[in-house]
Scaffold this active site. Structure first.
Site, PDB file in Angstrom:
ATOM      1  N   LYS A 140       0.873  -1.177   0.000  1.00 40.21           N
ATOM      2  CA  LYS A 140       0.000   0.000   0.000  1.00 40.21           C
ATOM      3  C   LYS A 140       0.900   1.213   0.000  1.00 40.21           C
ATOM      4  O   LYS A 140       2.022   1.159   0.515  1.00 40.21           O
ATOM      5  CB  LYS A 140      -0.884  -0.006   1.250  1.00 40.21           C
ATOM      6  CG  LYS A 140      -2.092   0.890   1.159  1.00 40.21           C
ATOM      7  CD  LYS A 140      -3.258   0.213   0.475  1.00 40.21           C
ATOM      8  CE  LYS A 140      -4.401   1.178   0.232  1.00 40.21           C
ATOM      9  NZ  LYS A 140      -5.605   0.488  -0.264  1.00 40.21           N
ATOM     10  N   ASP A 180      -6.904   4.468  -4.601  1.00 39.00           N
ATOM     11  CA  ASP A 180      -7.563   4.347  -3.292  1.00 39.00           C
ATOM     12  C   ASP A 180      -8.152   5.739  -3.032  1.00 39.00           C
ATOM     13  O   ASP A 180      -8.355   6.500  -4.000  1.00 39.00           O
ATOM     14  CB  ASP A 180      -6.547   3.928  -2.211  1.00 39.00           C
ATOM     15  CG  ASP A 180      -7.212   3.545  -0.887  1.00 39.00           C
ATOM     16  OD1 ASP A 180      -7.770   2.442  -0.794  1.00 39.00           O
ATOM     17  OD2 ASP A 180      -7.191   4.351   0.067  1.00 39.00           O
TER      18      ASP A 180
HETATM   19  P1  NDP Z   1     -12.778   7.903  -2.744  1.00 39.55           P
HETATM   20  O1  NDP Z   1     -11.735   8.917  -2.514  1.00 39.55           O
HETATM   21  O2  NDP Z   1     -13.293   7.670  -4.101  1.00 39.55           O
HETATM   22  O3  NDP Z   1     -14.042   8.209  -1.818  1.00 39.55           O
HETATM   23  C1  NDP Z   1     -13.967   8.320  -0.423  1.00 39.55           C
HETATM   24  C2  NDP Z   1     -15.302   8.864   0.040  1.00 39.55           C
HETATM   25  O4  NDP Z   1     -15.383   8.799   1.463  1.00 39.55           O
HETATM   26  C3  NDP Z   1     -15.510  10.332  -0.323  1.00 39.55           C
HETATM   27  O5  NDP Z   1     -16.869  10.531  -0.568  1.00 39.55           O
HETATM   28  C4  NDP Z   1     -15.053  11.048   0.949  1.00 39.55           C
HETATM   29  O6  NDP Z   1     -15.584  12.343   1.108  1.00 39.55           O
HETATM   30  C5  NDP Z   1     -15.668  10.121   1.959  1.00 39.55           C
HETATM   31  N1  NDP Z   1     -15.089  10.276   3.282  1.00 39.55           N
HETATM   32  C6  NDP Z   1     -13.802  10.362   3.654  1.00 39.55           C
HETATM   33  N2  NDP Z   1     -13.706  10.470   4.972  1.00 39.55           N
HETATM   34  C7  NDP Z   1     -14.975  10.438   5.438  1.00 39.55           C
HETATM   35  C8  NDP Z   1     -15.553  10.485   6.720  1.00 39.55           C
HETATM   36  N3  NDP Z   1     -14.799  10.600   7.811  1.00 39.55           N
HETATM   37  N4  NDP Z   1     -16.911  10.390   6.809  1.00 39.55           N
HETATM   38  C9  NDP Z   1     -17.680  10.285   5.707  1.00 39.55           C
HETATM   39  N5  NDP Z   1     -17.189  10.243   4.471  1.00 39.55           N
HETATM   40  C10 NDP Z   1     -15.860  10.325   4.355  1.00 39.55           C
HETATM   41  O7  NDP Z   1     -12.216   6.538  -2.091  1.00 39.55           O
HETATM   42  P2  NDP Z   1     -12.657   5.051  -2.403  1.00 39.55           P
HETATM   43  O8  NDP Z   1     -14.119   4.983  -2.614  1.00 39.55           O
HETATM   44  O9  NDP Z   1     -11.732   4.490  -3.406  1.00 39.55           O
HETATM   45  O10 NDP Z   1     -12.272   4.330  -1.012  1.00 39.55           O
HETATM   46  C11 NDP Z   1     -13.174   4.287   0.094  1.00 39.55           C
HETATM   47  C12 NDP Z   1     -12.744   3.188   1.053  1.00 39.55           C
HETATM   48  O11 NDP Z   1     -12.732   1.928   0.365  1.00 39.55           O
HETATM   49  C13 NDP Z   1     -11.337   3.339   1.647  1.00 39.55           C
HETATM   50  O12 NDP Z   1     -11.329   2.776   2.931  1.00 39.55           O
HETATM   51  C14 NDP Z   1     -10.495   2.473   0.709  1.00 39.55           C
HETATM   52  O13 NDP Z   1      -9.293   2.043   1.315  1.00 39.55           O
HETATM   53  C15 NDP Z   1     -11.450   1.318   0.493  1.00 39.55           C
HETATM   54  N6  NDP Z   1     -11.193   0.497  -0.688  1.00 39.55           N
HETATM   55  C16 NDP Z   1     -11.160   1.056  -1.937  1.00 39.55           C
HETATM   56  C17 NDP Z   1     -10.950   0.259  -3.037  1.00 39.55           C
HETATM   57  C18 NDP Z   1     -11.018   0.803  -4.407  1.00 39.55           C
HETATM   58  O14 NDP Z   1     -11.012  -0.012  -5.351  1.00 39.55           O
HETATM   59  N7  NDP Z   1     -11.113   2.091  -4.633  1.00 39.55           N
HETATM   60  C19 NDP Z   1     -10.663  -1.173  -2.891  1.00 39.55           C
HETATM   61  C20 NDP Z   1     -10.832  -1.690  -1.564  1.00 39.55           C
HETATM   62  C21 NDP Z   1     -11.054  -0.847  -0.496  1.00 39.55           C
HETATM   63  P3  NDP Z   1     -14.705  13.640   0.761  1.00 39.55           P
HETATM   64  O15 NDP Z   1     -14.780  13.759  -0.722  1.00 39.55           O
HETATM   65  O16 NDP Z   1     -15.381  14.733   1.494  1.00 39.55           O
HETATM   66  O17 NDP Z   1     -13.306  13.380   1.268  1.00 39.55           O
END
Ligand code: NDP
Length: 460
Positions: A140, A180
């Site tokens: 990572k 991510d």
């Molecule tokens: P993105 O950056 O696309 O989206 C993250 C989202 O979460 C945004 O809407 C962000 O809002 C929101 N967010 C961040 N912090 C908070 C919080 N404290 N409360 C509420 N919302 C919050 O990331 P991903 O969708 O790619 O990743 C999301 C999760 O999934 C992470 O834990 C990642 O490690 C995990 N993951 C992702 C994978 C992937 O393929 N992308 C694979 C496996 C796991 P804002 O825009 O305001 O920051």
């Protein structure tokens, strides 16, 4: 080795002592890394029955070895903003384990990124990647760079500087990063371009999550969210239930959330709410996904804008309160530790029947204990969100073969992978005396695959 005349209870005690000793050692060595300690603690709690049954893993020091990264690279990333001001961020790549294949795992750009968060994510990735059954190790990376409010050129300059240093440590057969939080196909595109420029060639397999128009796999963008819903669907099926007619709450509105929402809706659920780090929206008739996609994927706006177009919906500026909405299924898809014990108790009081962890470690250990106590169906992140990395591994295969599968082919393979993961978790939980406990099952099934490879490969 099993000692002569050792009783079952002796073996159990030896396993417990071993797990305890190694955990104390890890605490001493990583005193300030709370997320990493949380992730190791969860795994350790599941592995006692494994060491009781396989004392050879103790003799091979598997736990000491599997919790120490093979390598951590920490580096300076200097870049210039649009006003000509110089900024310095910190870059990380944790190359945790390569016993099953090249290091594989995403890159996160978020101000909260530090050693502990990088290590917990890379550690979880070991077991997740093993569960997919594909030949991928675990890593990572990321930076404490905050992409919010940056211009496209600033993002480009930062990612180019980041990859200029990282390029010497990655490659299609050594370490294959993906996206991510804060890193999507645009950032991957800039990294890929800079990497190829530095290497003087075109190495398609060095990154996954590329734009399908430029070497990426169809279906990768949807894979983590869809995969999470496929996993929860398996849990529901086992209990004689389905998504149809259920009320669902999904946190976040990024990559994972958007496609978890889409698939849940396709399966007949109503999604009542989603969020960003500023707050959440609640639409009792079900949220309109087209609006969310346009706001977040195209216009890069805050989720609060949704209510301007949907006056029947409400916006609340406390994202953590999203779990107070009564629902049947909760899909935390935003970030780590977003459901704590209090939120878990509220969800239970409101009658939640299933949780699917789309994000990595979104539930605290205390929240998980509450769900366990109430026998709530619980899909742990390592298993439930493995669809993203599974399709990343498919992207690597397509790049090697220089061909592209159709979106239908990818989705079919994804569904098979998620079903297989579900079955291996269920089987491992049963075999090790905790039937139905998918947290134990995921940890054990993932661990066994890596531990066997580590024994086979000798001390390292
Ligand atoms: P993105 O950056 O696309 O989206 C993250 C989202 O979460 C945004 O809407 C962000 O809002 C929101 N967010 C961040 N912090 C908070 C919080 N404290 N409360 C509420 N919302 C919050 O990331 P991903 O969708 O790619 O990743 C999301 C999760 O999934 C992470 O834990 C990642 O490690 C995990 N993951 C992702 C994978 C992937 O393929 N992308 C694979 C496996 C796991 P804002 O825009 O305001 O920051």
């Amino acid at each position: 080795m099993t000692k002569l005349n050792e009783t079952h209870n002796d073996r159990k005690k030896r396993a417990n002592d071993y797990v305890h000793e190694v955990y104390e050692l890890i605490k001493k060595r990583n005193p300030d890394e709370k997320e990493f300690l949380q992730a190791t603690r969860e795994i350790f709690d599941s592995l006692r029955p494994v060491f009781s049954k396989h004392p050879d893993y103790i003799a091979n020091g598997i736990l000491e070895r599997i919790t120490e990264p093979e390598r951590i690279i920490i580096f300076r990333v200097a870049w210039e903003d649009d006003q000509g001001k110089v900024h310095v961020n910190r870059g990380f790549r944790v190359q945790f384990n390569s016993d099953l294949g090249p290091y594989k795992g995403g890159i996160r750009f978020h101000p909260s990124v530090n050693s502990s968060i990088m290590k917990f994510l890379a550690f979880e990735q070991i077991f997740k990647n093993a569960l997919t059954g594909q030949p991928i190790g675990a890593g990572k990376g990321g930076s404490d760079f905050d992409p919010k409010g940056k211009s496209d050129r600033e993002i480009m300059r930062f990612t180019q500087s980041f990859i200029t240093e990282l390029s010497r440590y990655i490659g299609p057969d050594t370490d294959v990063p993906a996206g991510d939080i804060g890193v999507g196909k645009r950032e991957i595109g800039y990294m890929f371009g800079q990497y190829n420029r530095l290497k003087g060639g075109y190495e398609a397999g060095v990154f996954t999550g590329k734009d399908p128009k430029h070497g990426g796999s169809l279906g990768r963008k949807e894979a983590t969210g869809y995969g999470t819903v496929y996993f929860v669907e398996e849990m529901l099926k086992e209990a004689g239930l389905s998504f149809a007619g259920k009320k669902v709450v999904v946190s976040g509105s990024g990559n994972v959330s958007t496609y978890a929402i889409e698939k849940a809706m396709q399966l007949g659920a109503t999604v009542l709410a989603c969020s960003d780090s500023g707050g959440y929206i609640y639409d009792e008739d079900g949220i309109d996904l087209d609006t969310i996609k346009r706001l977040k994927e195209v216009e890069n706006k805050r989720i609060s804008e949704y209510v301007k177009e949907h006056p029947g919906a409400k916006y609340y500026d406390d994202c953590s309160a999203i779990w107070s909405i009564p629902c049947d299924i909760a899909l935390p898809c935003a970030t780590q530790n977003e459901i704590d014990e209090i939120a878990a108790r509220i969800l239970i009081a409101n009658g939640v029947i299933a949780i699917g962890e789309g994000a990595n470690m979104p539930c605290t250990l205390e929240a998980m204990a509450v769900f366990h106590e109430h026998k709530t169906l619980f899909g742990p992140a390592k298993a439930a969100n493995a669809g993203g990395v599974a399709v990343s591994a498919m992207e690597m295969s397509q790049n090697s073969m220089r061909l592209s599968w159709t979106v239908e082919e990818v989705d079919e393979r994804l569904q098979t992978v998620m079903k297989n993961i579900y079955t291996s978790c269920l089987d491992a939980a049963e075999e090790y005396g905790h039937p139905g406990n998918l947290v134990m099952g995921a940890n054990i099934a993932g661990f066994l695959k890596v531990a066997d490879a580590m024994v086979a490969h000798g001390l390292s």
